[in-house]
Motif scaffolding. Structure first.
Motif, PDB file in Angstrom:
ATOM      1  N   UNK A  63       0.834  -1.199   0.000  1.00  0.00           N
ATOM      2  CA  UNK A  63       0.000   0.000   0.000  1.00  0.00           C
ATOM      3  C   UNK A  63       0.870   1.251   0.000  1.00  0.00           C
ATOM      4  N   UNK A  64       1.907   1.256   0.840  1.00  0.00           N
ATOM      5  CA  UNK A  64       2.842   2.384   0.877  1.00  0.00           C
ATOM      6  C   UNK A  64       3.571   2.506  -0.455  1.00  0.00           C
ATOM      7  N   UNK A  65       4.046   1.381  -0.956  1.00  0.00           N
ATOM      8  CA  UNK A  65       4.755   1.391  -2.239  1.00  0.00           C
ATOM      9  C   UNK A  65       3.831   1.849  -3.359  1.00  0.00           C
ATOM     10  N   UNK A  66       2.559   1.466  -3.292  1.00  0.00           N
ATOM     11  CA  UNK A  66       1.601   1.863  -4.324  1.00  0.00           C
ATOM     12  C   UNK A  66       1.387   3.370  -4.344  1.00  0.00           C
ATOM     13  N   UNK A  67       1.389   3.984  -3.159  1.00  0.00           N
ATOM     14  CA  UNK A  67       1.294   5.439  -3.098  1.00  0.00           C
ATOM     15  C   UNK A  67       2.450   6.074  -3.862  1.00  0.00           C
ATOM     16  N   UNK A  68       3.661   5.559  -3.632  1.00  0.00           N
ATOM     17  CA  UNK A  68       4.839   6.113  -4.292  1.00  0.00           C
ATOM     18  C   UNK A  68       4.803   5.840  -5.794  1.00  0.00           C
ATOM     19  N   UNK A  69       4.366   4.641  -6.171  1.00  0.00           N
ATOM     20  CA  UNK A  69       4.270   4.320  -7.597  1.00  0.00           C
ATOM     21  C   UNK A  69       3.302   5.281  -8.286  1.00  0.00           C
ATOM     22  N   UNK A  70       2.165   5.548  -7.646  1.00  0.00           N
ATOM     23  CA  UNK A  70       1.200   6.476  -8.218  1.00  0.00           C
ATOM     24  C   UNK A  70       1.763   7.873  -8.365  1.00  0.00           C
ATOM     25  N   UNK A  71       2.485   8.336  -7.332  1.00  0.00           N
ATOM     26  CA  UNK A  71       3.121   9.652  -7.429  1.00  0.00           C
ATOM     27  C   UNK A  71       4.190   9.646  -8.524  1.00  0.00           C
ATOM     28  N   UNK A  72       4.861   8.514  -8.685  1.00  0.00           N
ATOM     29  CA  UNK A  72       5.828   8.401  -9.782  1.00  0.00           C
ATOM     30  C   UNK A  72       5.155   8.483 -11.140  1.00  0.00           C
ATOM     31  N   UNK A 112       0.494   6.631  10.050  1.00  0.00           N
ATOM     32  CA  UNK A 112      -0.878   6.150  10.214  1.00  0.00           C
ATOM     33  C   UNK A 112      -0.908   4.635  10.398  1.00  0.00           C
ATOM     34  N   UNK A 113      -0.126   3.913   9.593  1.00  0.00           N
ATOM     35  CA  UNK A 113      -0.065   2.454   9.715  1.00  0.00           C
ATOM     36  C   UNK A 113       0.493   2.065  11.081  1.00  0.00           C
ATOM     37  N   UNK A 114       1.492   2.799  11.554  1.00  0.00           N
ATOM     38  CA  UNK A 114       2.088   2.533  12.867  1.00  0.00           C
ATOM     39  C   UNK A 114       1.020   2.631  13.966  1.00  0.00           C
ATOM     40  N   UNK A 115       0.203   3.674  13.898  1.00  0.00           N
ATOM     41  CA  UNK A 115      -0.811   3.897  14.929  1.00  0.00           C
ATOM     42  C   UNK A 115      -1.909   2.836  14.888  1.00  0.00           C
ATOM     43  N   UNK A 116      -2.247   2.352  13.704  1.00  0.00           N
ATOM     44  CA  UNK A 116      -3.372   1.414  13.537  1.00  0.00           C
ATOM     45  C   UNK A 116      -2.912  -0.018  13.302  1.00  0.00           C
ATOM     46  N   UNK A 117      -1.644  -0.306  13.629  1.00  0.00           N
ATOM     47  CA  UNK A 117      -0.977  -1.552  13.265  1.00  0.00           C
ATOM     48  C   UNK A 117      -1.823  -2.804  13.550  1.00  0.00           C
ATOM     49  N   UNK A 139       7.748  -3.033  12.347  1.00  0.00           N
ATOM     50  CA  UNK A 139       8.293  -1.946  13.148  1.00  0.00           C
ATOM     51  C   UNK A 139       9.516  -1.320  12.484  1.00  0.00           C
ATOM     52  N   UNK A 140      10.364  -2.147  11.935  1.00  0.00           N
ATOM     53  CA  UNK A 140      11.567  -1.649  11.252  1.00  0.00           C
ATOM     54  C   UNK A 140      11.210  -1.061   9.895  1.00  0.00           C
ATOM     55  N   UNK A 141      10.345  -1.755   9.168  1.00  0.00           N
ATOM     56  CA  UNK A 141      10.017  -1.322   7.806  1.00  0.00           C
ATOM     57  C   UNK A 141       9.361   0.059   7.810  1.00  0.00           C
ATOM     58  N   UNK A 142       8.465   0.306   8.744  1.00  0.00           N
ATOM     59  CA  UNK A 142       7.755   1.587   8.790  1.00  0.00           C
ATOM     60  C   UNK A 142       8.685   2.742   9.141  1.00  0.00           C
ATOM     61  N   UNK A 143       9.668   2.488  10.010  1.00  0.00           N
ATOM     62  CA  UNK A 143      10.625   3.545  10.351  1.00  0.00           C
ATOM     63  C   UNK A 143      11.410   3.978   9.121  1.00  0.00           C
ATOM     64  N   UNK A 144      11.770   3.032   8.278  1.00  0.00           N
ATOM     65  CA  UNK A 144      12.554   3.354   7.081  1.00  0.00           C
ATOM     66  C   UNK A 144      11.725   3.519   5.826  1.00  0.00           C
ATOM     67  N   UNK A 145      10.397   3.574   5.965  1.00  0.00           N
ATOM     68  CA  UNK A 145       9.526   3.632   4.787  1.00  0.00           C
ATOM     69  C   UNK A 145       9.762   4.832   3.898  1.00  0.00           C
ATOM     70  N   UNK A 146      10.231   5.951   4.480  1.00  0.00           N
ATOM     71  CA  UNK A 146      10.448   7.157   3.670  1.00  0.00           C
ATOM     72  C   UNK A 146      11.478   6.917   2.579  1.00  0.00           C
ATOM     73  N   UNK A 147      12.401   5.973   2.807  1.00  0.00           N
ATOM     74  CA  UNK A 147      13.440   5.706   1.807  1.00  0.00           C
ATOM     75  C   UNK A 147      12.886   5.025   0.559  1.00  0.00           C
ATOM     76  N   UNK A 148      11.622   4.573   0.627  1.00  0.00           N
ATOM     77  CA  UNK A 148      10.978   4.024  -0.569  1.00  0.00           C
ATOM     78  C   UNK A 148      10.700   5.136  -1.580  1.00  0.00           C
ATOM     79  N   UNK A 149      10.420   6.345  -1.069  1.00  0.00           N
ATOM     80  CA  UNK A 149       9.957   7.430  -1.929  1.00  0.00           C
ATOM     81  C   UNK A 149      11.042   7.952  -2.859  1.00  0.00           C
ATOM     82  N   UNK A 150      12.233   8.201  -2.323  1.00  0.00           N
ATOM     83  CA  UNK A 150      13.257   8.902  -3.097  1.00  0.00           C
ATOM     84  C   UNK A 150      13.690   8.173  -4.367  1.00  0.00           C
ATOM     85  N   UNK A 151      14.060   6.888  -4.296  1.00  0.00           N
ATOM     86  CA  UNK A 151      14.488   6.237  -5.540  1.00  0.00           C
ATOM     87  C   UNK A 151      13.370   6.058  -6.553  1.00  0.00           C
ATOM     88  N   UNK A 152      12.143   5.772  -6.076  1.00  0.00           N
ATOM     89  CA  UNK A 152      11.052   5.523  -7.020  1.00  0.00           C
ATOM     90  C   UNK A 152      10.643   6.789  -7.764  1.00  0.00           C
TER      91      UNK A 152
END
Length: 458
Positions: A63-72, A112-117, A139-152
């Motif tokens: 879902x997070x990756x899909x957001x970035x793909x759509x913005x891409x 948001x995902x962290x809060x509603x995990x 827990x680890x993936x969500x902390x580093x999730x922002x790094x998905x955005x930049x390369x995509x």
């Protein structure tokens, strides 16, 4: 001062241009999909419980990756359109806005995902015993999730300029790093302790962080492909233009993991073994449809540049030729999978029941991957034509009018086999609908009736 090279996609052979853009991305996507498959393999060695927990994470992370793909998608369509009109400076500023915008939106979604995990995963079908195992990864993936955005999104900027070699190098390097780190962090090596699912998440985050540093350096410093020194009016208009395509495209992409969550809930009724097998199937699907996924990244900038330049004949030729190729290619892939189904089941099913379900899945679902490819490429083409609502509607029909209802009905009629058959039939029907929808837009192609918003001078 070096500048990024803008490749003119409105001239020359359509096949040659698409091949030049596609082959570097195909190599990189092969490595990316391979690392996803390797992830599943190493996790499967931890046991069925860990593989099932890992499978539950896929709809949420995607879902997070899909957001970035759509913005891409929005970034690629917007920047490529500006390049097609000859406004290279505006294209640079649109790219800068896209990078910042995507990072902010991803951080908000991860929070948001962290809060509603727990509530999210219980809704998908996880039980209380599985939640702590899922948290080891998330827990680890969500902390580093922002790094998905930049390369995509950064890669989307480069593809919009016709440059696919650099994105392919960054993606390939990231995938290689992930594959190397996976066994070290999951099982331990030397002074590195075994971290299990936490190690799998950390390997992915570190690989994304590595590619983020590389792509941002190349974009901002070396190639000057994106810029930020523009008036706020220009920034706001650029964000509006990107979001006008990116948000519907993100919504369309995010429907897939939502439907995947629904499908996981349906399959969870048949036990953890079925969920584990379905998780392997999802990663297998990503691997064997990588040609489709690659073309969905390289076809849109070609369409956007040519459509903006008035070369509608080249748009039609590219779309129709690509669809024909994908149907033939995926037919051959299906035959190969049938021959290898037992091997795949034995390799990923440490439990005999899991292996048997994997074999069943491989015999049914890939039959419709060609039709699924028609839907994916039709969606990307509609977004490139600045018709994101058509793409969103098409995905809604595929997933919630066809895919989930037919899978549910099939399960009631014939159990787990019926679930897979229903899903395959849904993709076949929607492939026909997608084909007719895009052909209706392209044959004949009508001239745009409204002009793009006039984004203020930078």
């Amino acid at each position: 001062m070096s500048r990024t090279t803008v490749h003119d996609l409105t001239q020359g052979s359509v096949k040659t241009q698409l091949w030049r853009m596609t082959w570097p991305m195909l190599i990189a996507m092969s490595m990316m999909m391979t690392f996803n498959f390797v992830d599943a393999y190493f996790v499967s060695l931890l046991g069925t419980a860990e593989l099932a927990a890992f499978s539950f994470t896929f709809p949420v992370t995607f879902t997070v990756i899909s957001l970035v793909i759509g913005l891409g998608v929005g970034t690629s369509a917007t920047v490529a359109s500006s390049q097609g009109k000859g406004d290279c400076e505006l294209a640079r500023h649109q790219g800068g806005v896209a990078v910042v915008l995507s990072a902010v939106l991803v951080m908000l979604l991860c929070a948001l995902v962290w809060l509603l995990h727990d509530g999210i995963f219980v809704l998908i079908g996880a039980d209380q015993a599985t939640l702590p195992v899922i948290a080891q990864f998330m827990d680890v993936w969500l902390i580093g999730g922002v790094f998905v955005a930049f390369p995509m999104v950064g890669n989307a900027v480069l593809r919009a300029n016709g440059n696919t070699r650099l994105p392919s190098m960054v993606m390939a390097s990231s995938a290689a790093m992930n594959v190397i780190l996976d066994p070290i962090l999951i099982f331990g090596w030397g002074p590195v302790p075994a971290m299990g699912l936490t190690g799998a998440a950390l390997a992915t985050v570190l690989a994304y962080a590595f590619s983020s540093v590389i792509i941002l350096y190349m974009l901002f410093i070396q190639m000057k492909a994106i810029a930020w020194k523009a008036s706020w009016r220009c920034r706001l208009q650029s964000a509006k233009t990107i979001l006008a395509i990116g948000l519907p495209a993100s919504s369309s992409n995010m429907l897939t993991p939502v439907a995947m969550a629904g499908m996981t809930a349906i399959i969870a009724q048949y036990g953890h073994e079925a969920v584990a097998a379905f998780g392997v199937g999802g990663r297998l699907e990503s691997l064997v449809t990588l040609v489709i996924l690659t073309l969905s990244m390289t076809l849109p900038p070609f369409i956007s540049q040519n459509y903006a330049a008035g070369r509608h004949d080249r748009v039609r030729q590219a779309y129709l030729g690509t669809i024909k190729f994908v149907l033939i290619f995926q037919g051959a892939v299906y035959l190969l999978l049938l021959l290898l189904s037992s091997f795949i089941g034995d390799a990923f099913g440490q439990d005999k029941a899991v292996a048997e379900i994997i074999v069943l899945l491989v015999a049914i679902l890939p039959l419709a991957y060609g039709a699924q490819g028609v839907v994916i490429l039709s969606n990307s083409s509609l977004n490139a034509l600045h018709k994101p609502m058509f793409a969103l509607g098409l995905n809604l029909v595929r997933l919630f009018v066809m895919y989930l209802p037919l899978a549910f009905i099939g399960g009631r009629v014939a159990g787990l086999t019926g679930v897979f058959v229903g899903a395959a039939i849904a993709n076949l029907i929607t492939g026909v609908i997608a084909w007719r929808t895009v052909c209706g837009q392209l044959c004949p192609v009508k001239e745009p009736t409204t002009e793009e918003p006039n984004e203020s001078t930078v």
